[in-house]
Scaffold this motif. Structure first.
Motif, PDB file in Angstrom:
ATOM      1  N   GLU A 262       3.715   5.747  -5.651  1.00  0.00           N
ATOM      2  CA  GLU A 262       3.704   5.813  -7.112  1.00  0.00           C
ATOM      3  C   GLU A 262       2.691   6.839  -7.612  1.00  0.00           C
ATOM      4  O   GLU A 262       3.014   7.701  -8.448  1.00  0.00           O
ATOM      5  N   ILE A 263       1.455   6.778  -7.101  1.00  0.00           N
ATOM      6  CA  ILE A 263       0.412   7.693  -7.559  1.00  0.00           C
ATOM      7  C   ILE A 263       0.691   9.114  -7.089  1.00  0.00           C
ATOM      8  O   ILE A 263       0.511  10.085  -7.843  1.00  0.00           O
ATOM      9  N   ALA A 264       1.146   9.258  -5.853  1.00  0.00           N
ATOM     10  CA  ALA A 264       1.389  10.598  -5.311  1.00  0.00           C
ATOM     11  C   ALA A 264       2.473  11.328  -6.093  1.00  0.00           C
ATOM     12  O   ALA A 264       2.345  12.520  -6.393  1.00  0.00           O
TER      13      ALA A 264
ATOM     14  N   ALA B  87       0.836  -1.208   0.000  1.00  0.00           N
ATOM     15  CA  ALA B  87       0.000   0.000   0.000  1.00  0.00           C
ATOM     16  C   ALA B  87       0.866   1.252   0.000  1.00  0.00           C
ATOM     17  O   ALA B  87       0.571   2.232  -0.695  1.00  0.00           O
ATOM     18  N   ILE B  88       1.956   1.226   0.766  1.00  0.00           N
ATOM     19  CA  ILE B  88       2.852   2.391   0.819  1.00  0.00           C
ATOM     20  C   ILE B  88       3.489   2.646  -0.543  1.00  0.00           C
ATOM     21  O   ILE B  88       3.565   3.783  -1.017  1.00  0.00           O
ATOM     22  N   PHE B  89       3.939   1.561  -1.190  1.00  0.00           N
ATOM     23  CA  PHE B  89       4.545   1.731  -2.514  1.00  0.00           C
ATOM     24  C   PHE B  89       3.519   2.210  -3.542  1.00  0.00           C
ATOM     25  O   PHE B  89       3.835   3.045  -4.404  1.00  0.00           O
ATOM     26  N   ALA B  90       2.299   1.687  -3.469  1.00  0.00           N
ATOM     27  CA  ALA B  90       1.252   2.109  -4.407  1.00  0.00           C
ATOM     28  C   ALA B  90       0.899   3.582  -4.204  1.00  0.00           C
ATOM     29  O   ALA B  90       0.732   4.341  -5.174  1.00  0.00           O
TER      30      ALA B  90
ATOM     31  N   ALA C  78      -4.186  -2.959  -0.731  1.00  0.00           N
ATOM     32  CA  ALA C  78      -2.841  -2.643  -1.207  1.00  0.00           C
ATOM     33  C   ALA C  78      -2.853  -1.859  -2.509  1.00  0.00           C
ATOM     34  O   ALA C  78      -1.793  -1.404  -2.956  1.00  0.00           O
ATOM     35  N   ASP C  79      -4.041  -1.681  -3.101  1.00  0.00           N
ATOM     36  CA  ASP C  79      -4.091  -1.018  -4.400  1.00  0.00           C
ATOM     37  C   ASP C  79      -5.137   0.099  -4.434  1.00  0.00           C
ATOM     38  O   ASP C  79      -4.788   1.276  -4.506  1.00  0.00           O
TER      39      ASP C  79
ATOM     40  N   ARG D 205      -6.479   5.711  -4.079  1.00  0.00           N
ATOM     41  CA  ARG D 205      -7.516   6.734  -3.952  1.00  0.00           C
ATOM     42  C   ARG D 205      -7.080   7.833  -3.002  1.00  0.00           C
ATOM     43  O   ARG D 205      -7.269   9.031  -3.272  1.00  0.00           O
ATOM     44  N   LEU D 206      -6.486   7.449  -1.887  1.00  0.00           N
ATOM     45  CA  LEU D 206      -5.996   8.442  -0.929  1.00  0.00           C
ATOM     46  C   LEU D 206      -4.905   9.308  -1.547  1.00  0.00           C
ATOM     47  O   LEU D 206      -4.871  10.529  -1.348  1.00  0.00           O
ATOM     48  N   ALA D 207      -4.006   8.683  -2.293  1.00  0.00           N
ATOM     49  CA  ALA D 207      -2.916   9.431  -2.917  1.00  0.00           C
ATOM     50  C   ALA D 207      -3.440  10.393  -3.984  1.00  0.00           C
ATOM     51  O   ALA D 207      -2.885  11.482  -4.168  1.00  0.00           O
ATOM     52  N   MET D 208      -4.501  10.024  -4.697  1.00  0.00           N
ATOM     53  CA  MET D 208      -5.075  10.911  -5.695  1.00  0.00           C
ATOM     54  C   MET D 208      -5.778  12.097  -5.046  1.00  0.00           C
ATOM     55  O   MET D 208      -5.790  13.204  -5.591  1.00  0.00           O
ATOM     56  N   ILE D 209      -6.369  11.875  -3.870  1.00  0.00           N
ATOM     57  CA  ILE D 209      -7.092  12.942  -3.178  1.00  0.00           C
ATOM     58  C   ILE D 209      -6.133  14.002  -2.646  1.00  0.00           C
ATOM     59  O   ILE D 209      -6.402  15.193  -2.712  1.00  0.00           O
ATOM     60  N   MET D 210      -5.011  13.587  -2.074  1.00  0.00           N
ATOM     61  CA  MET D 210      -4.039  14.536  -1.504  1.00  0.00           C
ATOM     62  C   MET D 210      -2.623  14.146  -1.931  1.00  0.00           C
ATOM     63  O   MET D 210      -1.818  13.713  -1.100  1.00  0.00           O
TER      64      MET D 210
END
Length: 428
Positions: free
Chosen positions: A21-23, A15-18, A116-117, A122-127
């Motif tokens: 990547e998005i962030a 989850a941290i790596f995912a 993990a995905d 979704r959290l990374a896309m939000i902030m």
């Protein structure tokens, strides 16, 4: 139990790596630069990583694939016995092992997809910026720890990109369209006040609008004839209290110079007649070609330090005059022209009265018509009517366009003074 804890740890690490990547991919450079200027920790590190993202994404893919493989190995050993016992309550046939393995695989895959995905991404896309500045340091450590693998796979990737002539690094160039898109989003969600939104939008139009869109046209110029009587000069000053006037010899095409109204008022205060003498005329006239854009005109005024300019066409004929205030009003709008008569007056919900000299950009913003044809051929709504009719308009002439009826209701000579714009199909 240790296997189950191992699966939980692998899901958390994945989850941290995912999220990372998005962030890193979704973080906006403009916001990161602002955060860096405000002293936010690691904001500059994220910007540096975005400049050369190859090693980072190679590390992410190595880590995620390794975790997925480990998850499959550990998950099969950890979950299958429990799943087999659970399925055994309902089925004890010869396919028990195969069914247990399939259910175990489905359960493990679902856990990885959800926790993990999907959720971390979704959290990374939000902030994205908030996540990026928190994970950039540990991600750099992991990249350093996996340096041999990262260099190998990143090098292969670069070779493939070069073979197919693709760029190996991202170039982020903030364009006018990007800024306008952010403005539109800010205005839509209320974070950018409407007045500021219009002001910024007007500034971007300075390079696309010509000088003729804001100048006072030739037929509206008030000037002094060198042979005018004292009474006529005084009456013009009373009716048109401008700071400066053109002085001509019979017509605008015989321009002699400029005179300040205070020079004439000084004579009047002394009890002398309001006459114009040659020594009162300033022959240093500031000319501008009508083909200049508003941005170029502002720069010209900055160099010349003149209060107004005489606008001429390619044949050196005077077509209008323009002041610094005219140029500023083109993007400052009501902030400096609140005392002037409105060019667009809304009569009711479905109709507007529009001055013929109103900029086509202002009409566009008011009516939300963004597809006026051949925009480079005219600057005003009157020019639009002439372009559409292919002749000089007459009273009651009209054009139907983009769901609106544009009708000429007032003329002064051949100049369109006012139009009535009506929205059609109001019940549609």
């Amino acid at each position: 139990m240790f296997d189950l804890l191992g699966i939980g740890a692998l899901i958390a690490i994945s989850a941290i790596f995912a999220m990372s990547e998005i962030a890193m991919a979704a973080s906006r450079k403009i916001k990161l630069r602002v955060m860096a200027d405000e002293g936010a920790n690691n904001a500059q590190a994220v910007l540096d990583l975005q400049e050369r993202p190859g090693a980072f994404f190679a590390m992410i893919q190595i880590a995620l694939n390794a975790i997925a493989i480990l998850g499959g190995i550990i998950g099969e050993q950890a979950l299958t016995p429990y799943i087999r016992d659970l399925v055994g309550y309902f089925y004890t046939g010869h396919l028990l092992d195969q069914i247990s393995f399939f259910v175990s695989f489905l359960t493990l895959t679902s856990l990885f997809i959800l926790f993990a995905d999907l959720l971390p991404k979704r959290l990374a896309m939000i902030m994205p910026e908030a996540v990026a500045i928190r994970v950039v340091t540990p991600m750099r450590w992991v990249t350093f720890a996996l340096t041999p693998f990262v260099m190998f796979f990143n090098g292969l990737t670069n070779i493939v990109l070069r073979v197919f002539k693709f760029p190996t690094e991202r170039e982020d160039i903030v364009t006018t369209e990007d800024i306008v898109a952010m403005m539109d989003a800010g205005a839509e969600y209320g974070s950018l006040p409407q007045q500021e939104y219009q002001l910024i939008g007007n500034v971007f139009e300075l390079d696309s609008r010509s000088l003729s869109s804001v100048m006072t046209p030739r037929d509206q110029i008030v000037y002094f004839d060198a042979d005018e009587s004292s009474e006529e000069i005084s009456q013009k000053i009373i009716e048109h209290p401008h700071n400066d006037f053109l002085v001509c010899d019979g017509s605008l095409d015989k321009l002699q110079g400029i005179i300040e109204s205070k020079e004439i008022l000084r004579l009047v205060l002394k009890g002398e007649p309001a006459n114009i003498t040659p020594d009162m005329i300033d022959k240093d006239i500031f000319y501008l070609p009508e083909t200049l854009t508003l941005s170029e005109s502002l720069n010209a005024f900055k160099v010349a330090s003149q209060p107004f300019a005489v606008v001429v066409n390619e044949y050196a004929l005077i077509v209008g005059i323009v002041t610094v205030k005219d140029l500023l009003s083109s993007f400052m709008g009501e902030l400096i022209t609140h005392e002037a008569e409105e060019q667009i007056v809304r009569r009711d919900e479905y109709s507007w009265l529009i001055d013929g000299l109103t900029s086509i950009n202002d009409v566009d913003r008011c009516l939300d018509v963004d597809d006026f044809p051949a925009r480079s051929q005219y600057e005003t709504i009157a020019g639009f009517m002439i372009y559409m009719l292919k002749r000089l308009p007459k009273r009651t002439d009209h054009v139907i366009f983009s769901g609106y009826k544009f009708e000429v209701i007032d003329l002064e000579g051949v100049r369109v003074e006012q139009l009535l714009v009506t929205k059609l199909d109001v019940n549609a």
